[in-house]
Write a protein that holds these residues in place. Structure first.
Motif, mmCIF file in Angstrom:
data_model
loop_
_atom_site.group_PDB
_atom_site.id
_atom_site.type_symbol
_atom_site.label_atom_id
_atom_site.label_comp_id
_atom_site.label_asym_id
_atom_site.label_seq_id
_atom_site.Cartn_x
_atom_site.Cartn_y
_atom_site.Cartn_z
ATOM 1 N N ARG A 17 0.824 -1.216 0.000
ATOM 2 C CA ARG A 17 0.000 0.000 0.000
ATOM 3 C C ARG A 17 0.858 1.267 0.000
ATOM 4 O O ARG A 17 0.438 2.308 -0.488
ATOM 5 C CB ARG A 17 -0.941 -0.018 1.200
ATOM 6 C CG ARG A 17 -2.095 -1.003 1.004
ATOM 7 C CD ARG A 17 -3.152 -0.901 2.068
ATOM 8 N NE ARG A 17 -4.303 -1.720 1.676
ATOM 9 C CZ ARG A 17 -5.048 -2.417 2.512
ATOM 10 N NH1 ARG A 17 -4.762 -2.409 3.814
ATOM 11 N NH2 ARG A 17 -6.079 -3.113 2.077
ATOM 12 N N ARG A 21 0.621 2.220 -6.962
ATOM 13 C CA ARG A 21 -0.453 3.130 -7.380
ATOM 14 C C ARG A 21 -1.759 2.381 -7.554
ATOM 15 O O ARG A 21 -2.843 2.930 -7.386
ATOM 16 C CB ARG A 21 -0.094 3.816 -8.705
ATOM 17 C CG ARG A 21 1.061 4.789 -8.617
ATOM 18 C CD ARG A 21 1.114 5.714 -9.833
ATOM 19 N NE ARG A 21 1.050 4.989 -11.090
ATOM 20 C CZ ARG A 21 0.032 5.049 -11.948
ATOM 21 N NH1 ARG A 21 -1.033 5.784 -11.662
ATOM 22 N NH2 ARG A 21 0.065 4.380 -13.087
ATOM 23 N N GLY A 22 -1.682 1.111 -7.940
ATOM 24 C CA GLY A 22 -2.871 0.316 -8.152
ATOM 25 C C GLY A 22 -3.478 -0.169 -6.846
ATOM 26 O O GLY A 22 -2.992 0.127 -5.747
ATOM 27 N N ASP A 23 -4.571 -0.932 -6.960
ATOM 28 C CA ASP A 23 -5.295 -1.410 -5.786
ATOM 29 C C ASP A 23 -4.540 -2.526 -5.074
ATOM 30 O O ASP A 23 -3.930 -3.389 -5.718
ATOM 31 C CB ASP A 23 -6.672 -1.945 -6.189
ATOM 32 C CG ASP A 23 -7.620 -0.834 -6.608
ATOM 33 O OD1 ASP A 23 -7.367 0.323 -6.236
ATOM 34 O OD2 ASP A 23 -8.610 -1.133 -7.296
ATOM 35 N N ILE A 25 -5.603 -5.467 -2.468
ATOM 36 C CA ILE A 25 -6.810 -6.109 -1.960
ATOM 37 C C ILE A 25 -6.410 -7.229 -1.008
ATOM 38 O O ILE A 25 -5.825 -8.229 -1.421
ATOM 39 C CB ILE A 25 -7.658 -6.669 -3.127
ATOM 40 C CG1 ILE A 25 -8.036 -5.539 -4.088
ATOM 41 C CG2 ILE A 25 -8.893 -7.388 -2.613
ATOM 42 C CD1 ILE A 25 -8.718 -6.019 -5.365
ATOM 43 N N ASP A 29 -10.913 -6.981 2.441
ATOM 44 C CA ASP A 29 -11.499 -6.125 1.407
ATOM 45 C C ASP A 29 -12.779 -6.762 0.869
ATOM 46 O O ASP A 29 -12.796 -7.957 0.564
ATOM 47 C CB ASP A 29 -10.482 -5.943 0.268
ATOM 48 C CG ASP A 29 -10.844 -4.810 -0.667
ATOM 49 O OD1 ASP A 29 -11.931 -4.876 -1.288
ATOM 50 O OD2 ASP A 29 -10.052 -3.875 -0.803
ATOM 51 N N ARG A 31 -13.927 -6.694 -1.924
ATOM 52 C CA ARG A 31 -13.712 -7.165 -3.298
ATOM 53 C C ARG A 31 -12.888 -8.455 -3.357
ATOM 54 O O ARG A 31 -12.633 -8.985 -4.450
ATOM 55 C CB ARG A 31 -12.990 -6.086 -4.106
ATOM 56 C CG ARG A 31 -13.745 -4.771 -4.226
ATOM 57 C CD ARG A 31 -12.843 -3.673 -4.779
ATOM 58 N NE ARG A 31 -11.742 -3.368 -3.852
ATOM 59 C CZ ARG A 31 -10.736 -2.534 -4.134
ATOM 60 N NH1 ARG A 31 -10.700 -1.933 -5.309
ATOM 61 N NH2 ARG A 31 -9.786 -2.312 -3.245
ATOM 62 N N TYR A 32 -12.487 -8.951 -2.185
ATOM 63 C CA TYR A 32 -11.521 -10.045 -2.140
ATOM 64 C C TYR A 32 -12.010 -11.297 -2.867
ATOM 65 O O TYR A 32 -11.278 -11.862 -3.689
ATOM 66 C CB TYR A 32 -11.198 -10.366 -0.684
ATOM 67 C CG TYR A 32 -10.284 -11.556 -0.477
ATOM 68 C CD1 TYR A 32 -8.912 -11.452 -0.670
ATOM 69 C CD2 TYR A 32 -10.802 -12.782 -0.077
ATOM 70 C CE1 TYR A 32 -8.063 -12.538 -0.458
ATOM 71 C CE2 TYR A 32 -9.972 -13.881 0.138
ATOM 72 C CZ TYR A 32 -8.610 -13.749 -0.059
ATOM 73 O OH TYR A 32 -7.781 -14.834 0.132
ATOM 74 N N ARG A 52 -3.077 -5.332 -7.579
ATOM 75 C CA ARG A 52 -3.528 -5.008 -8.939
ATOM 76 C C ARG A 52 -2.647 -3.896 -9.493
ATOM 77 O O ARG A 52 -2.824 -2.714 -9.184
ATOM 78 C CB ARG A 52 -4.995 -4.587 -8.933
ATOM 79 C CG ARG A 52 -5.942 -5.759 -8.835
ATOM 80 C CD ARG A 52 -7.373 -5.334 -9.026
ATOM 81 N NE ARG A 52 -8.242 -6.493 -9.146
ATOM 82 C CZ ARG A 52 -9.560 -6.456 -8.996
ATOM 83 N NH1 ARG A 52 -10.165 -5.303 -8.702
ATOM 84 N NH2 ARG A 52 -10.282 -7.556 -9.136
ATOM 85 N N ASP A 58 4.516 -0.458 -10.894
ATOM 86 C CA ASP A 58 3.834 -1.203 -9.833
ATOM 87 C C ASP A 58 4.347 -2.639 -9.758
ATOM 88 O O ASP A 58 4.458 -3.214 -8.662
ATOM 89 C CB ASP A 58 2.329 -1.215 -10.076
ATOM 90 C CG ASP A 58 1.619 -0.016 -9.468
ATOM 91 O OD1 ASP A 58 2.299 0.841 -8.886
ATOM 92 O OD2 ASP A 58 0.374 0.045 -9.577
#
Length: 463
Positions: A17, A21-23, A25, A29, A31-32, A52, A58
Motif C-alpha cells: 500500500r 499506485r494500483g489497488d 486487496i 477487502d 472485493r476479495y 492489482r 507497480d
C-alpha cells in the motif's frame, strides 16, 4: 503460528500500500472474493493479498515487496489458465489484469500488447488493419498465459504458435530490473519465454509480428453423427496432414450445444465436429475446405465466409467463466488405428455434455522452427490430443477429473511422452520433463540465473 502469519501478511500489505499506485486487496477487502476467482471454477485458492498493478512501476514495487517478505507468488494475466496458476494460497498475487492496452503499428506490422489483454482485445485492434497474430481458439483466453506456454490455435500451421510470432518482451525479473528480451537482447531469457511457461519473471509487454488476414475468412464447421465417429475420425486422420498449411484442421467428439443457429432438435446430441479456418483469401478458402465436409454424411455443414474476429468469439459461451475444467493432453507423431480407437473410447465415455476430446493438427509453420530455437519442445508432433473435462456440479469433480486422467492414460502408449504445458492438468499433475522435454534442464538453469533465490519461481528449491 496464526499470529506469525497475520503479522507477515500485515507487513506485506503495508509495504504494497505504501508503494503501489494500483489497488491492494487483502482478505478484509469486500472485493476479495471476486478478485481471487479465476476462469476455472474448480480453483478455490485464498491468497494473502492481491496487488492489482497499474503499470510496470507497480510490478517492480510488487516484486520488491516479495523480496522483502518472501510470500508464495503467483502472476495473473487473463486468469484463464486451466490449472489456475494465476492465484496461490496464502501468498501474493501480482495481478496484471488491468494492463490491457494493445497498440498496433500497421507500417511495421507489429503490435505491443499488455500482459492483462485477452485475445479479443488483440483481434479487435489488429483487425482494424486487416492484420493478425496467431492466437488461440477462445477470445477470452489471456494473451500472456497462452503465449508463454507456446500458444496453439487456429492459425498454427500457417503462422506458427503464438510464441513464434513474438518479436520481444518487456519483463521484470526477480531482482526488480526491467529488461527487454529479444533475439539480440537477453536471448536466453527470450528463448525461455517462448514456450517455457511461468517462473521467468513478470512479463509486462509482448511485441508480436503481424500478418495480413481478414477481416473475412473462410471457415469450415461440419457436424457428423456420432454413429459415424469411427469412419469420420479415420478419414480425417488421413486427410488433415495433407491439407494445405493454410488450414489447421481439428476434430472433436462432443455434444451439440444449445446454439440458436443450430436447430433445437439437434441440441444435446452426441456428435463429431470438424473445423478448420483458411488463412488465406476468403474467396478461395471454401474450395480448399470442402473436403472436410466429405468425411461422412454431415448432419450440418455450416462452412461459410465469416468475420475473423467474430469467429474467435463464437466458442466463448461454450466455456463460461465459473464452470469447472480439467484438461490433459498428449502430443502424437503417429495417429494410428489403435490411437484412433483410444480417442473414440474416451469420447464414448464422456461424463458430461460439456466434456470433449479434441485432436489438433500440427506441423507446417510449427515444425519449420528449429527444435532448439525456443523452449517449446514438441515441434516434431503431427497432432495434439486433448481430453477436456467440463462440468458445473462440484459433486462431479471426482468423476470428471477421473475420466480425463483415465483417457489420458489410455492414450499414453500412442504418444510421444510430451504434454502441452497449458493443458497439463492441475499443478499436481505437472511434470516438467513431459512439458519441456530435453529443454527442461536448460530452462531451469535460465530461471535460476535470473531468480537464484526463488522469489518468483521457487527455482532455488528445484534440484
Amino acid at each position: 503460528m496464526t499470529t506469525t502469519i497475520t503479522t507477515r501478511e500485515s507487513a506485506l500489505v503495508s509495504t504494497l500500500r505504501a508503494t503501489l499506485r494500483g489497488d491492494v486487496i487483502d482478505r478484509a477487502d469486500p472485493r476479495y472474493d471476486e478478485a481471487r476467482h479465476v476462469w476455472n471454477g474448480l480453483i478455490d485458492r485464498h491468497p494473502s493479498v492481491i496487488a492489482r498493478c497499474a503499470d510496470t512501476a507497480d510490478v517492480v514495487a510488487a516484486i520488491a515487496a516479495a523480496r522483502i517478505h518472501r510470500p508464495p507468488v503467483s502472476i495473473r494475466g487473463g486468469g484463464h489458465q486451466v490449472a489456475g496458476s494465476a492465484v496461490c494460497d496464502d501468498g501474493l498475487v501480482i495481478d496484471l489484469s488491468g494492463m490491457t492496452e494493445v497498440t498496433v503499428d500497421p507500417d511495421t506490422r507489429t503490435a505491443r500488447v499488455g500482459p492483462g489483454a485477452r485475445w479479443a482485445d488483440v483481434n479487435t485492434a489488429t483487425q482494424r488493419h486487416g492484420l493478425v497474430t496467431p492466437g488461440g481458439e477462445v477470445s477470452v483466453t489471456g494473451v500472456a498465459g497462452l503465449t508463454l506456454g507456446g500458444g496453439m490455435g487456429v492459425l498454427q500451421r500457417a503462422l506458427g504458435l503464438s510464441c513464434d510470432a513474438l518479436r520481444s518482451i518487456e519483463i521484470v525479473t526477480a531482482d526488480g530490473v526491467v529488461r527487454t528480451a529479444s533475439r539480440t537482447e537477453h536471448p536466453h531469457l527470450f528463448w525461455a519465454a517462448r514456450g517455457g511457461g511461468r517462473g521467468l519473471g513478470v512479463v509486462t509487454a509482448f511485441e508480436f509480428d503481424l500478418s495480413p488476414l481478414g477481416p473475412e475468412v473462410a471457415m469450415a464447421q461440419v457436424i457428423y453423427p456420432v454413429e459415424e465417429a469411427a469412419t469420420v475420425m479415420s478419414a480425417w486422420r488421413d486427410l488433415a496432414p495433407r491439407m494445405p498449411e493454410a488450414v489447421s484442421p481439428e476434430i472433436a467428439l462432443w455434444s451439440i450445444p444449445p446454439d440458436p443457429a443450430i436447430p433445437s432438435e439437434m441440441h444435446g446430441a452426441e456428435m463429431v465436429m470438424v473445423v478448420g479456418l483458411y488463412a488465406g483469401p476468403a474467396d478461395e478458402g471454401l474450395e480448399v475446405l470442402a473436403p472436410l465436409a466429405r468425411l461422412g454424411t454431415p448432419m450440418l455443414d455450416a462452412t461459410a465466409v465469416v468475420d475473423y474476429a467474430t469467429s474467435q468469439t463464437g466458442p466463448d459461451p461454450l466455456f463460461p467463466a465459473g464452470a469447472r475444467y480439467f484438461f490433459k493432453s498428449h502430443f502424437v507423431e503417429r495417429f494410428d488405428d489403435d490411437a484412433v480407437a483410444a480417442v473414440l473410447a474416451a469420447g464414448a465415455s464422456r461424463p458430461t455434455p460439456q466434456s470433449l476430446v479434441i485432436v489438433r493438427t500440427m506441423g507446417g509453420a510449427i515444425s519449420r522452427v528449429g527444435a532448439h530455437e525456443s523452449a517449446f519442445a514438441h515441434r516434431g508432433a503431427l497432432f495434439n490430443i486433448s481430453i477436456d473435462a467440463g462440468w458445473t456440479d462440484p459433486a462431479m469433480d471426482d468423476a470428471a477429473i477421473g475420466w480425463a486422467r483415465q483417457g489420458w492414460e489410455s492414450l499414453r502408449p500412442h504418444a510421444t511422452g510430451g504434454v502441452y504445458v497449458n493443458f497439463a492438468g492441475l499443478d499436481d499433475d505437472a511434470d516438467r520433463t513431459s512439458s519441456f522435454g530435453a529443454h527442461a534442464a536448460r530452462l531451469d538453469a535460465i530461471v535460476r540465473s535470473y531468480d537464484p533465490d526463488g522469489v518468483l519461481s521457487g527455482a532455488a528449491a528445484r534440484p
